[in-house]
Structures are given as structure tokens and as C-alpha cells.
Design an enzyme around this catalytic site. Structure first.
Site, PDB file in Angstrom:
ATOM      1  N   SER A  61     -34.980 -61.308  49.361  1.00 14.25           N
ATOM      2  CA  SER A  61     -35.560 -60.000  49.075  1.00 14.25           C
ATOM      3  C   SER A  61     -36.644 -59.680  50.085  1.00 14.25           C
ATOM      4  O   SER A  61     -37.088 -60.538  50.832  1.00 14.25           O
ATOM      5  CB  SER A  61     -36.156 -59.998  47.671  1.00 14.25           C
ATOM      6  OG  SER A  61     -37.335 -60.788  47.654  1.00 14.25           O
ATOM      7  N   LYS A  62     -37.044 -58.429  50.082  1.00 16.48           N
ATOM      8  CA  LYS A  62     -38.104 -57.997  50.973  1.00 16.48           C
ATOM      9  C   LYS A  62     -39.369 -58.827  50.750  1.00 16.48           C
ATOM     10  O   LYS A  62     -40.055 -59.184  51.697  1.00 16.48           O
ATOM     11  CB  LYS A  62     -38.390 -56.515  50.708  1.00 16.48           C
ATOM     12  CG  LYS A  62     -39.467 -55.913  51.597  1.00 16.48           C
ATOM     13  CD  LYS A  62     -39.630 -54.449  51.325  1.00 16.48           C
ATOM     14  CE  LYS A  62     -40.886 -54.119  50.543  1.00 16.48           C
ATOM     15  NZ  LYS A  62     -42.134 -54.676  51.050  1.00 16.48           N
ATOM     16  N   ARG A  63     -39.607 -59.148  49.501  1.00 13.04           N
ATOM     17  CA  ARG A  63     -40.791 -59.954  49.162  1.00 13.04           C
ATOM     18  C   ARG A  63     -40.781 -61.320  49.852  1.00 13.04           C
ATOM     19  O   ARG A  63     -41.816 -61.821  50.256  1.00 13.04           O
ATOM     20  CB  ARG A  63     -40.858 -60.185  47.650  1.00 13.04           C
ATOM     21  CG  ARG A  63     -41.386 -58.991  46.876  1.00 13.04           C
ATOM     22  CD  ARG A  63     -42.011 -59.428  45.553  1.00 13.04           C
ATOM     23  NE  ARG A  63     -42.950 -58.440  45.049  1.00 13.04           N
ATOM     24  CZ  ARG A  63     -44.198 -58.310  45.488  1.00 13.04           C
ATOM     25  NH1 ARG A  63     -44.650 -59.086  46.439  1.00 13.04           N
ATOM     26  NH2 ARG A  63     -44.992 -57.397  44.974  1.00 13.04           N
TER      27      ARG A  63
END
Length: 508
Positions: free
Chosen positions: A265-267
Site C-alpha cells: 500500500s501507499k502507506r
RNA sequence: GCCGCGUUGGUCAAUCGGUUAAGACGCCUCCCUUUCACGGAGGAAUGACGAGUUCGACUCUCGUACGUGGUACCA
């Protein structure tokens, strides 16, 4: 049947374009081009709540940067336009109604509160997520449980409704996935998915089937997360009477986070310090910018190369592929089933290899704007090209060219004097003073003369040339790094070389 | 919970019943270079577990474990 191969990439414009999305697009593109077919971009903007301004253009820009531009799309309408689902809204309703008429779908009038209540009441430890399915639909408020007159009345009164598919009972739904082979599902375990929402928009389930049919898609690639809803789509193709035209499905494995498990994910990118989006994404709602591979200094050739090798393998030892080579080598038989963890170190290695493969001229053209925005003044392109040639192999990202070549453009401000002083002697100092005199007398300034005069003088003074190179390097670069010292002197010219030497000599 | 999908070194991965189980990234050692890289030579490191089929299983079957995805009027 020799029909033209048509694949599609169908993202929803809700934000930055994720690595996994680009890879899905890439595989669709490679497959289409391998078979001399078309690659279509279709924007799945059926959720008006999630629509993000600018996201569609951003997706188009990312694909263009990657070199996998669609043959048709909202920006390039072909014969199946429009390519934006919001603009095809009316088409979907007629098919939904057709399904109601044929008995494969029904009106449902349940409010979201009622749905929530149903789920709440039916929820148990054994069944934490109750579904709207054959076992419960007769207890809900829909055209199956209601009398026809009641349904007609509700419709006449403009009661908000959705249309749901009526999933069959006691049926095994199976289909053949290009990557995974035969996949079977029990129809009873799949719920009556909403096909048409209360706002008149289709859900993904209806839209993907209708559009793939109308756009004559022959092979549909998507992420593995769609596997569980595939049976709904299979039934839709059947109920709509299009089964003969159903595309072949390919559910691509997921791209996983490098540490632990789970979808990347972007996180994870933020957390571990690498990009997840293809290009910088400016979120118009939050004002935040998320870094992209492009802006970090990746080459599109490297980016698609590394993505292609994440889940696909040619079977040979070759790892570096141009886009054309990928098209030629690509085959679905060699796509993996299991997910692949993303490895940023390997990604950087790919980029490094691609930078080394780039011609000096092309590389210089890419590097120039990076250097100038960082404040370097580049007056002479041929000088830049020479500089690029000399430092290229030590740059992993395009942005590395700045620190790897700054000393060719500007005099350093700081000097690692300690590195010199550790072994500094009066003899060495005299050497440099004498050498400056020799250099100043040189009529032609070129690499070989500089090096020869240096070595001759060192021999004459009985000092090992190697002992003198480090101090010389510090004088020119300021620190213990960089390309060969005589190349540096050659590049920056006589005047600058002598000035930098004198400056440091004065500091010792 | 239920359903689907998956599982070869730290990571990407080859092998489509018989190999000393490739190669790459990363890591370590050495060489080259009295900088830093590049390059070269080496090294450590792999078939989740248990049955079965077979003369023979990483490869086929089943089970278990683990992981992951789904279970929305989101895609």
C-alpha cells in the site's frame, strides 16, 4: 475464430496510480501487442463519492510516461466511445431491466438502515458477515418477496430501489482462468450483488460485463482480489445471453509489501522510504503530494522492466528487456500464481542498468533539467554530455547526477582537509607548488599531458604518485569521491584546476 | 466463521518425475583502483509439514499448517 485481441485497463480515478495498477496495465498491453491487438483504457468512475479531480488525466499521463499508451480511451475515442462509465450511465439500466424481465434480477427497496439491521440481527459467531442471498432474500423488501402490485406501486411512487442479481441455487459455477486454470465456486455462497445502484449508476459488476461485451474485450486482466466476485460476472455473461463472447479471464497475483505480508500500500512506501505511485500525485483534497518513481529519478524503461519481472519470468537468464523485447517474450503461461514482494533494492538495480545502457546524449537530455532546477548553470551541452559519460556508471537514479557531477560545474565550498593533513609533508607541498608552475606553462590542456606531467614530476621528486592523488582529489572535489582526478582536471580546465589547488594549498 | 487463491534461499526466481536444485538483487571475502563506483573471482543461503502414487517426487494426489484476498448501493 480469428477475432482481434482486445484488452483493457479499467482503473477508477480515485487517486495515485499504484504499482500494481501499472503492472496490470502493462500485462494487458504486452498481451495485446504480442497478438497485434488493441489496448483500451476505460475509466470506471461509477462511484461518484470517490471521484477525484484530475485523477483521470494523471492516469493517462502515467501510462504515457511508461510508454504503454492505450489505443483507445477517453482521451482518444475510438469506435466504442464513450470510454468513461459515467457517460455510459443510460446503457447499463436497460441491461439491468432486461435481467429483471428475464427473471435473473429483481428490484430491491431495502434502505441502507434496513440492510444494516438485517446484518446486525443475523450476525453470529458462526456467520460474522450475513449476505443478501437466497436464504434471506424472501425476508427482505424486494420484487421477489412482494406481490407484483406492491412492487408496481412502489415503483410508481418513485421509491428508491436497486437492482440485484438473483444468484442461482445448487449450482457450481466454474470458469477457466488463464493463470490459475479451472476455478469453481458454489453459487449458494455468493450473494445477490447489487447491479444498479439507487442513483442509477451501475456497480462494477454490471458495468464490467456490459462494457467488456460492448467493447469486444477478448481477454480481461485484473487483480487477484476480483477472484471471489468472478462467479457473479460469469452468471451475468450467461444471463445477458453473451456467454459465447465472454473474454478469457486472467487474475494477476498481488504485489506484496517487502516486510511481512499483505498487499503493498501507499502507506508501506511512506513507511519504508520508496514510492508506490508511478508519478508524483498531488491530492487536490488534502493538498498532499506523494512521490512517484518518475520524480525520484527512475527511467520508464527500467520501471516497466522491473514491473514485468514481478510476477512474470521469461524462463531464460536475461533480465533486462526493452518494451519490444517484453512484447516478443511475454506469455501468460509464464505468469506466476503467487504474489511477489516488492524489492526496492532490485528496483534500483534495474534503473542503474538502464542508466548505463542509455546513450550519453539521451541521458544528458534527461539530466539537464534536473541539474538546472537544482541551480547548476549549464552553458554547453557538449560539456554536459562529456560529464554524463564520465559519471554515468555511478548514478543509480537520475537525481544522483547532481551530487556525482556538481564538482565539474562548481568549485567545492567545503574541503576534507583532514584527509590531506593525515599524511601531509613539506615535500608534498613543494610538489604541488612546482606542479602548478608546470601546469600553468602547458599550452594545450588535455588529459594525457596533465597525467604525464604529474607522474613525471612525482618520479623526479621521488614521491609515489598515489600518495599525491588523494590530496589532489580533495583540492578539486573537496571530498574523497568522484571520477578519476585527471579527468576532473581535464574537464574543469586549467584555470579552475590551478585556482582550486591554490585555494586549498593556502588552507594547509 | 465461510469461500477463493497461494506456498523453492532474506527478495525476485529456473525446474514442466531422474540436476551437484540455475541465475539475479542484497549480504560477506578477495582482486582491480591508494577516492567512490564500475568490473572480475569466490562464499554463505532454498523446496512449509505429513501421508499417498511411483523404481524414483520440488515437480502428481490428498490432508494439515501458514499466508493472503473476498464476504458493500467501493472498485
Amino acid at each position: 475464430m480469428n477475432q482481434e485481441v482486445r484488452t483493457r485497463f479499467a482503473p477508477s480515478p480515485t487517486g495515485g496510480l499504484h504499482l500494481g495498477g501499472v503492472r496490470t496495465a502493462l500485462f494487458s498491453y504486452l498481451f495485446a501487442k504480442k497478438h497485434k491487438g488493441s489496448f483500451v483504457l476505460r475509466v470506471e468512475d461509477t462511484d461518484q463519492n470517490r471521484y477525484v479531480e484530475g485523477a483521470e488525466q494523471y492516469i493517462i499521463d502515467c501510462l504515457a510516461w511508461c510508454g504503454i499508451s492505450p489505443d483507445e480511451g477517453p482521451h482518444k475515442p475510438g469506435e466504442y466511445a464513450p470510454y468513461r462509465q459515467s457517460e455510459r450511465k443510460l446503457m447499463y439500466k436497460q441491461y439491468a431491466l432486461q435481467l429483471v424481465e428475464s427473471g435473473h434480477a429483481y428490484y430491491a427497496f431495502d434502505t441502507s438502515e434496513e440492510l444494516e439491521k438485517m446484518r446486525e440481527e443475523l450476525k453470529s459467531e458462526k456467520n460474522p458477515s450475513p449476505q443478501y442471498d437466497a436464504s434471506h432474500r424472501m425476508h427482505m423488501k424486494n420484487s421477489l418477496s412482494l406481490l407484483k402490485e406492491e412492487t408496481d406501486k412502489l415503483l410508481q411512487e418513485n421509491t428508491p430501489y436497486v437492482i440485484r442479481i438473483k444468484m442461482p441455487q445448487n449450482e457450481i459455477i466454474s470458469f477457466n482462468d488463464m493463470i490459475r486454470g479451472e476455478i469453481k465456486n458454489e453459487a449458494d455462497l455468493v450473494d445477490d450483488k447489487v447491479l444498479l445502484k439507487a442513483d442509477g449508476m451501475p456497480t462494477y459488476h454490471l458495468a464490467v460485463v456490459v462494457d467488456d461485451y460492448l467493447m469486444k474485450i477478448t481477454h480481461a486482466f485484473r487483480g487477484e482480489e476480483w477472484l471471489p466476485s468472478a462467479p457473479v460476472h460469469i452468471k451475468l455473461w450467461e444471463y445477458l445471453g453473451w456467454k459465447e463472447s465472454m473474454p478469457q479471464w486472467a487474475h494477476l497475483p498481488l504485489i506484496l509489501k517487502p516486510d511481512g505480508n499483505g498487499k503493498l500500500s501507499k502507506r508501506d512506501g511512506d513507511r519504508l522510504g520508496f514510492p508506490v505511485f508511478a508519478m508524483d500525485w498531488h491530492d487536490p483534497k488534502t493538498g498532499d503530494t506523494t512521490k512517484g518513481f518518475k520524480e525520484l529519478g527512475f527511467l520508464p524503461e527500467a520501471f516497466i522492466n522491473l514491473l514485468a519481472l514481478l510476477g512474470w519470468h521469461s524462463g531464460e537468464e536475461k533480465e533486462l528487456f526493452t518494451k519490444e523485447e517484453l512484447i516478443a517474450a511475454f506469455s501468460m503461461e509464464r505468469v506466476h500464481k503467487g504474489g511477489a514482494k516488492f524489492d526496492f533494492d532490485k528496483a534500483k538495480w534495474f534503473n542503474h542498468e538502464w542508466i548505463k545502457k542509455l546513450s550519453d546524449e539521451d541521458c544528458a537530455a534527461l539530466v539537464k533539467p534536473i541539474l538546472t532546477t537544482k541551480g547548476l548553470k549549464i552553458e554547453d551541452d557538449s560539456f554536459l554530455i562529456k560529464a554524463v559519460h564520465l559519471v554515468k556508471e555511478r548514478c543509480v537514479l537520475l537525481n544522483d547526477f547532481y551530487e556525482q557531477s556538481i564538482y565539474l560545474f562548481e568549485s567545492p565550498f567545503t574541503f576534507d582537509l583532514e584527509a590531506i593533513q593525515a599524511k601531509w609533508t613539506d615535500e608534498k607541498k613543494l610538489f604541488f607548488i612546482d606542479w602548478i608552475n608546470i601546469l600553468e606553462s602547458l599550452s594545450v590542456w588535455q588529459f594525457s599531458d596533465i597525467e604525464t606531467s604529474f607522474k613525471n614530476l612525482a618520479t623526479e621528486k621521488n614521491i609515489k604518485p598515489g600518495e599525491l592523488q588523494l590530496p589532489f582529489r580533495i583540492m578539486l572535489v573537496g571530498a574523497k569521491h568522484g571520477i578519476g582526478v585527471f579527468h576532473i582536471a581535464d574537464m574543469i580546465g586549467k584555470e579552475d584546476t590551478v585556482n582550486r589547488m591554490k585555494k586549498v594549498l593556502g588552507m594547509l
